[in-house]
Write an enzyme that holds these catalytic residues in place. Structure first.
Site, short mmCIF file in Angstrom:
data_model
loop_
_atom_site.label_atom_id
_atom_site.label_comp_id
_atom_site.label_asym_id
_atom_site.label_seq_id
_atom_site.Cartn_x
_atom_site.Cartn_y
_atom_site.Cartn_z
N ARG A 4 0.81 -1.22 0.00
CA ARG A 4 0.00 0.00 0.00
C ARG A 4 0.85 1.27 0.00
O ARG A 4 0.51 2.25 0.65
CB ARG A 4 -0.95 0.03 1.20
CG ARG A 4 -2.06 -0.98 1.13
CD ARG A 4 -3.04 -0.57 0.03
NE ARG A 4 -4.08 -1.57 -0.11
CZ ARG A 4 -5.22 -1.53 0.55
NH1 ARG A 4 -5.49 -0.56 1.36
NH2 ARG A 4 -6.12 -2.47 0.35
N ARG A 61 -3.67 6.78 0.23
CA ARG A 61 -4.09 8.00 0.93
C ARG A 61 -3.04 8.66 1.79
O ARG A 61 -3.18 9.81 2.16
CB ARG A 61 -5.33 7.70 1.77
CG ARG A 61 -6.60 7.76 0.95
CD ARG A 61 -7.76 7.25 1.74
NE ARG A 61 -7.49 5.87 2.15
CZ ARG A 61 -8.29 5.13 2.90
NH1 ARG A 61 -9.41 5.65 3.35
NH2 ARG A 61 -7.98 3.89 3.21
N ARG A 74 -5.79 11.75 -7.70
CA ARG A 74 -6.99 10.93 -7.84
C ARG A 74 -8.24 11.78 -7.84
O ARG A 74 -9.22 11.46 -8.50
CB ARG A 74 -7.06 9.87 -6.72
CG ARG A 74 -7.61 8.56 -7.22
CD ARG A 74 -7.91 7.61 -6.08
NE ARG A 74 -9.26 7.82 -5.56
CZ ARG A 74 -9.72 7.29 -4.45
NH1 ARG A 74 -8.94 6.54 -3.71
NH2 ARG A 74 -10.95 7.52 -4.05
N TYR A 120 -14.86 -12.07 0.79
CA TYR A 120 -15.65 -10.87 0.42
C TYR A 120 -16.94 -11.26 -0.29
O TYR A 120 -17.99 -10.66 -0.08
CB TYR A 120 -14.82 -9.95 -0.48
CG TYR A 120 -13.76 -9.17 0.27
CD1 TYR A 120 -14.11 -8.18 1.18
CD2 TYR A 120 -12.41 -9.41 0.08
CE1 TYR A 120 -13.15 -7.46 1.88
CE2 TYR A 120 -11.44 -8.70 0.76
CZ TYR A 120 -11.81 -7.73 1.67
OH TYR A 120 -10.87 -7.03 2.36
O1 CP3 Z 1 0.41 0.72 -3.35
C1 CP3 Z 1 -0.45 -0.17 -3.38
O2 CP3 Z 1 -0.30 -1.21 -2.71
C2 CP3 Z 1 -1.66 0.07 -4.22
C3 CP3 Z 1 -2.24 -1.09 -4.91
C4 CP3 Z 1 -3.24 -1.87 -4.09
C5 CP3 Z 1 -4.58 -1.46 -3.79
N1 CP3 Z 1 -5.21 -2.51 -3.18
C6 CP3 Z 1 -5.21 -0.18 -4.15
C7 CP3 Z 1 -6.19 0.36 -3.14
C8 CP3 Z 1 -3.07 -3.17 -3.59
C9 CP3 Z 1 -1.82 -4.03 -3.60
C10 CP3 Z 1 -4.33 -3.56 -3.02
C11 CP3 Z 1 -4.56 -4.89 -2.48
C12 CP3 Z 1 -5.76 -5.15 -1.65
N2 CP3 Z 1 -7.01 -4.66 -1.78
C13 CP3 Z 1 -5.78 -6.08 -0.58
C14 CP3 Z 1 -4.62 -6.92 -0.14
C15 CP3 Z 1 -3.67 -6.10 0.66
C16 CP3 Z 1 -4.08 -5.91 2.07
O3 CP3 Z 1 -4.19 -4.73 2.46
O4 CP3 Z 1 -4.28 -6.89 2.78
C17 CP3 Z 1 -7.08 -6.08 -0.03
C18 CP3 Z 1 -7.55 -6.90 1.14
C19 CP3 Z 1 -7.86 -5.18 -0.81
C20 CP3 Z 1 -9.28 -4.84 -0.65
C21 CP3 Z 1 -9.39 -3.41 -0.29
N3 CP3 Z 1 -9.33 -2.37 -1.21
C22 CP3 Z 1 -9.48 -2.82 1.01
C23 CP3 Z 1 -9.59 -3.61 2.29
C24 CP3 Z 1 -9.44 -1.43 0.84
C25 CP3 Z 1 -9.40 -0.38 1.94
C26 CP3 Z 1 -10.64 0.42 2.05
C27 CP3 Z 1 -10.31 1.69 2.83
O5 CP3 Z 1 -10.71 2.75 2.37
O6 CP3 Z 1 -9.66 1.62 3.89
C28 CP3 Z 1 -9.36 -1.17 -0.54
C29 CP3 Z 1 -9.27 0.16 -1.17
C30 CP3 Z 1 -7.98 0.50 -1.83
N4 CP3 Z 1 -7.32 -0.28 -2.76
C31 CP3 Z 1 -7.22 1.67 -1.61
C32 CP3 Z 1 -6.10 1.60 -2.45
C33 CP3 Z 1 -5.02 2.64 -2.63
C34 CP3 Z 1 -7.56 2.76 -0.58
C35 CP3 Z 1 -8.58 3.68 -1.05
C36 CP3 Z 1 -8.05 5.07 -1.20
O7 CP3 Z 1 -6.83 5.29 -1.30
O8 CP3 Z 1 -8.89 5.95 -1.26
#
Ligand code: CP3
Length: 347
Positions: free
Chosen positions: A26, A30, A39, A150
């Site tokens: 990640r 944010r 974004r 999910y």
């Molecule tokens: O730098 C990076 O790692 C970005 C690429 C990335 C994203 N999601 C973009 C994203 C990666 C590698 C993921 C993987 C992902 N997504 C996982 C496995 C990694 C982990 O954290 O265990 C999981 C479980 C998800 C599902 C998911 N997507 C979740 C639980 C969330 C968080 C929701 C929140 O707002 O807290 C997301 C959203 C998400 N995917 C964000 C990003 C950058 C955050 C939203 C934002 O930045 O506004």
């Protein structure tokens, strides 16, 4: 740059390195002001669907932190959205599905993935990045258990009650579900590698919710099918989950080149649990990154000294960067890792 000679790939293969490679799960997102600005109003899934934007979001943390790898800006649910599932990523919560899975009929909602068509924007993002990056690009997929959780829960869960009830009550349906998901993930990963990613990570983020016996029966076979299904492509395969202390031996034996470790298990103990010499990735507690910088650097130093006995180490957090993290702290961690492990500094 020849990615196969990069410090990341060398560490994954347990070859000597000039310094320990470091990247952060990640690392885009944010915590970065430039991410929030670029974004704008677009949702995560909209940003992923725009290759120029997704490529730029992938590059931001590489420029800012000087990390040794980029991770593709995408999400584990993207292949599922691509085959038509109505999944939304709700800010602060995660993926949410309006109609959860629960019966045989739901299997029909999971048609096979045709990556070149269904994932065209993601493939295009990889192609753009291939020309822009001077560090390797990591592709990824969610493991079937984590994705299935999910689909069955309809969103994030603390207990995984519906998921565990389904796997035990209807094991045939469960296995059909994770087998279909494995096919989708395998097709997605193969397409990412063919488009140019240099390593892959399988995120089984929530596998730690399972007992070893349940993991072995209900999650591991589908993950193994994916990891072994890309063995012929020759890229390092990183296998990661959270709270997986009791599962590390099983995860290490499943077609894994690099074992991801969260902060709960010291790296030296994780190496023993892995059961064979292999590279480990981890494992600074992401919450500690919210503490004062001197504390963070001391903890990072502790991780590095644990790692000294390993045949290969990729420095990372034990899970994703928390949104409230100060990017300056992560930049200082990268500098520390590079300085402390640089072979030119060793006596
Ligand atoms: O730098 C990076 O790692 C970005 C690429 C990335 C994203 N999601 C973009 C994203 C990666 C590698 C993921 C993987 C992902 N997504 C996982 C496995 C990694 C982990 O954290 O265990 C999981 C479980 C998800 C599902 C998911 N997507 C979740 C639980 C969330 C968080 C929701 C929140 O707002 O807290 C997301 C959203 C998400 N995917 C964000 C990003 C950058 C955050 C939203 C934002 O930045 O506004």
């Amino acid at each position: 740059m020849d990615p196969s000679d990069s410090t990341l790939l060398r560490a994954c293969r347990c070859e000597p390195v000039g310094h320990t490679p470091v990247w952060f799960m990640r690392q885009a997102g944010r915590s970065l002001p430039e991410y929030r600005e670029l974004r704008g109003e677009a949702s995560v899934l909209e940003a992923i669907a725009r290759p120029e934007l997704a490529a730029e979001l992938t590059l931001q943390p590489v420029r800012r932190y000087g990390v040794d790898a980029a991770i593709l800006f995408s999400d584990i649910v993207v292949p599922l959205v691509a085959i038509g599932l109505e999944i939304e990523i709700v800010p602060g919560r995660g993926p949410v599905l309006e109609h959860p899975f629960g019966s045989d009929r739901d299997l029909e909602r999971l048609r096979p993935l045709e990556p070149l068509r269904d994932l065209a924007p993601v493939i295009e993002t990889v192609r753009i990045l291939r020309g822009e990056l001077d560090v390797p690009l990591i592709g990824f997929a969610g493991a079937p258990f984590t994705l299935a959780s999910y689909l069955v829960e309809g969103g994030p869960s603390r207990t995984f009650g519906a998921t565990k009830a389904l796997m035990h009550a209807e094991p045939k349906l469960w296995h059909a579900l994770v087998d279909r998901l494995a096919g989708i993930c395998l097709a997605s990963l193969r397409a990412q590698v063919e488009a140019g990613v240099s390593a892959i990570q399988l995120f089984d983020s929530w596998a730690g919710a399972l007992s070893p016996a349940d993991y072995e029966e209900f999650a591991l076979p589908a993950s193994r099918a994916i990891l072994e299904g890309i063995a012929d492509l020759g890229v390092p395969r990183i296998h990661f989950g959270v709270g997986t202390g009791e599962l590390l031996g099983l995860m290490a034996a499943a077609g894994t080149d690099v074992l991801g470790v969260d902060w709960r298990v010291p790296l030296r103990a994780a190496a023993k649990r892995a059961g064979r010499p292999m590279a480990l990735q981890g494992n600074l507690d992401p919450a500690i990154c919210l503490a004062p910088l001197d504390v963070v650097l001391e903890e990072a130093g502790r991780v590095l000294s644990e790692a000294r006995s390993l045949p290969g180490h990729v420095f990372n957090l034990g899970h994703g960067v928390l949104p409230e993290t100060d990017p300056g702290v992560l930049g200082a961690v990268v500098e520390l890792v590079h300085e402390v492990t640089s072979t030119s500094c060793l006596p």
